[in-house]
Structure formats: structure tokens, C-alpha cells
Design a protein around this motif. Sequence first.
Motif, PDB file in Angstrom:
ATOM      1  N   ASP A 127      -7.897  -4.523   7.586  1.00 54.36           N
ATOM      2  CA  ASP A 127      -8.470  -5.858   7.417  1.00 54.36           C
ATOM      3  C   ASP A 127      -7.538  -6.981   7.858  1.00 54.36           C
ATOM      4  O   ASP A 127      -7.917  -8.147   7.864  1.00 54.36           O
ATOM      5  CB  ASP A 127      -8.949  -6.074   5.983  1.00 54.36           C
ATOM      6  CG  ASP A 127      -7.832  -6.016   4.956  1.00 54.36           C
ATOM      7  OD1 ASP A 127      -6.694  -5.674   5.302  1.00 54.36           O
ATOM      8  OD2 ASP A 127      -8.113  -6.319   3.784  1.00 54.36           O
TER       9      ASP A 127
ATOM     10  N   GLN B   1       0.929   3.907  -3.112  1.00 52.29           N
ATOM     11  CA  GLN B   1       0.456   5.257  -2.817  1.00 52.29           C
ATOM     12  C   GLN B   1       1.592   6.271  -2.681  1.00 52.29           C
ATOM     13  O   GLN B   1       1.352   7.435  -2.379  1.00 52.29           O
ATOM     14  CB  GLN B   1      -0.381   5.242  -1.534  1.00 52.29           C
ATOM     15  CG  GLN B   1      -1.624   4.402  -1.621  1.00 52.29           C
ATOM     16  CD  GLN B   1      -2.588   4.920  -2.665  1.00 52.29           C
ATOM     17  OE1 GLN B   1      -2.893   6.102  -2.722  1.00 52.29           O
ATOM     18  NE2 GLN B   1      -3.091   4.028  -3.495  1.00 52.29           N
TER      19      GLN B   1
ATOM     20  N   PHE C  18       0.834  -1.198   0.000  1.00 54.49           N
ATOM     21  CA  PHE C  18       0.000   0.000   0.000  1.00 54.49           C
ATOM     22  C   PHE C  18       0.873   1.254   0.000  1.00 54.49           C
ATOM     23  O   PHE C  18       0.641   2.179  -0.784  1.00 54.49           O
ATOM     24  CB  PHE C  18      -0.928  -0.010   1.218  1.00 54.49           C
ATOM     25  CG  PHE C  18      -1.756   1.227   1.339  1.00 54.49           C
ATOM     26  CD1 PHE C  18      -2.849   1.435   0.522  1.00 54.49           C
ATOM     27  CD2 PHE C  18      -1.441   2.206   2.284  1.00 54.49           C
ATOM     28  CE1 PHE C  18      -3.621   2.582   0.629  1.00 54.49           C
ATOM     29  CE2 PHE C  18      -2.203   3.350   2.403  1.00 54.49           C
ATOM     30  CZ  PHE C  18      -3.290   3.548   1.567  1.00 54.49           C
TER      31      PHE C  18
ATOM     32  N   SER D 185      -9.755   6.509   0.211  1.00 61.31           N
ATOM     33  CA  SER D 185     -10.732   5.636   0.872  1.00 61.31           C
ATOM     34  C   SER D 185     -10.066   4.540   1.708  1.00 61.31           C
ATOM     35  O   SER D 185     -10.747   3.724   2.308  1.00 61.31           O
ATOM     36  CB  SER D 185     -11.647   4.999  -0.169  1.00 61.31           C
ATOM     37  OG  SER D 185     -10.886   4.165  -1.032  1.00 61.31           O
ATOM     38  N   GLU D 186      -8.753   4.533   1.740  1.00 58.61           N
ATOM     39  CA  GLU D 186      -7.997   3.491   2.452  1.00 58.61           C
ATOM     40  C   GLU D 186      -7.337   4.049   3.710  1.00 58.61           C
ATOM     41  O   GLU D 186      -7.046   5.245   3.797  1.00 58.61           O
ATOM     42  CB  GLU D 186      -6.910   2.914   1.546  1.00 58.61           C
ATOM     43  CG  GLU D 186      -7.423   2.252   0.304  1.00 58.61           C
ATOM     44  CD  GLU D 186      -7.956   0.855   0.572  1.00 58.61           C
ATOM     45  OE1 GLU D 186      -7.586   0.236   1.579  1.00 58.61           O
ATOM     46  OE2 GLU D 186      -8.758   0.388  -0.252  1.00 58.61           O
ATOM     47  N   LYS D 187      -7.098   3.149   4.659  1.00 59.28           N
ATOM     48  CA  LYS D 187      -6.395   3.505   5.885  1.00 59.28           C
ATOM     49  C   LYS D 187      -5.225   2.562   6.077  1.00 59.28           C
ATOM     50  O   LYS D 187      -5.239   1.426   5.614  1.00 59.28           O
ATOM     51  CB  LYS D 187      -7.303   3.346   7.103  1.00 59.28           C
ATOM     52  CG  LYS D 187      -8.429   4.318   7.182  1.00 59.28           C
ATOM     53  CD  LYS D 187      -9.243   4.066   8.432  1.00 59.28           C
ATOM     54  CE  LYS D 187     -10.431   5.019   8.480  1.00 59.28           C
ATOM     55  NZ  LYS D 187     -11.246   4.790   9.674  1.00 59.28           N
TER      56      LYS D 187
ATOM     57  N   MET E 242      -2.700  -3.116   7.526  1.00 62.88           N
ATOM     58  CA  MET E 242      -3.957  -2.665   6.961  1.00 62.88           C
ATOM     59  C   MET E 242      -5.081  -3.071   7.918  1.00 62.88           C
ATOM     60  O   MET E 242      -4.976  -4.111   8.595  1.00 62.88           O
ATOM     61  CB  MET E 242      -4.168  -3.272   5.577  1.00 62.88           C
ATOM     62  CG  MET E 242      -3.059  -2.976   4.580  1.00 62.88           C
ATOM     63  SD  MET E 242      -2.699  -1.220   4.353  1.00 62.88           S
ATOM     64  CE  MET E 242      -4.202  -0.679   3.530  1.00 62.88           C
TER      65      MET E 242
ATOM     66  N   GLN F  87      -5.497   8.036   7.082  1.00 63.18           N
ATOM     67  CA  GLN F  87      -6.409   7.892   5.941  1.00 63.18           C
ATOM     68  C   GLN F  87      -5.748   8.428   4.679  1.00 63.18           C
ATOM     69  O   GLN F  87      -5.200   9.534   4.677  1.00 63.18           O
ATOM     70  CB  GLN F  87      -7.688   8.677   6.225  1.00 63.18           C
ATOM     71  CG  GLN F  87      -8.737   8.574   5.166  1.00 63.18           C
ATOM     72  CD  GLN F  87      -9.715   7.457   5.436  1.00 63.18           C
ATOM     73  OE1 GLN F  87      -9.971   7.128   6.583  1.00 63.18           O
ATOM     74  NE2 GLN F  87     -10.261   6.896   4.400  1.00 63.18           N
TER      75      GLN F  87
END
Length: 89
Positions: A87, A22, A18, A67-69, A85, A64
Motif C-alpha cells: 500500500d 512478524q 511489519f 494475509s500480508e505481503k 508494503m 507473503q
Amino acid sequence: MPLFKLGSVVATPAALKFCETQKINPLLLLGRHIAGDYGDLSIEDVEANVHAVQHDLRIFSSYQFGSEKIWIITEADRSSTCLLMPDEY
């Protein structure tokens, strides 16, 4: 000035991917975490972190990006800090 020790720093493969996709430097997130910038938390969660720093409890940050953290958790005994992450928790 660091507020607490990080211990061993680890990250899940998903968190590292991620950050890479990003273009986020995970070291900058760790710097925010250890300095008391806990990201996108409620007032109550920030207050819980302030208490946690003073009483050697678990410290939690959430940052944040769109839409992702991504989360950072430092264990109560300060033995380790993990980037993960949501999840994966």
C-alpha cells in the motif's frame, strides 16, 4: 552468488515494523531477492525478473506472510533497493 547489485538498501518504517512484529529478518528477504528467489510471483513475473537481471531493468519480489505481503524493489540502475508494503507503492 548474487545475481545483481542492490545499491543502497532502504526500508519504509511500515516495512520495518511489519518485519519486527512478524519476527522476519529483512536481511534474509534481501538474500532471497538477490539470489533469484522472488517469492510469491506468477511465472510471467518471474520470467520478467530473469529478463530484468540480464538487461538492467527493475527487479521486483513479493513475499507473503499470512494475509500480508512485503515487497522488495531494486531499481533498474541498481542504485537502490527498497523494502516496502504494497500500500506504500
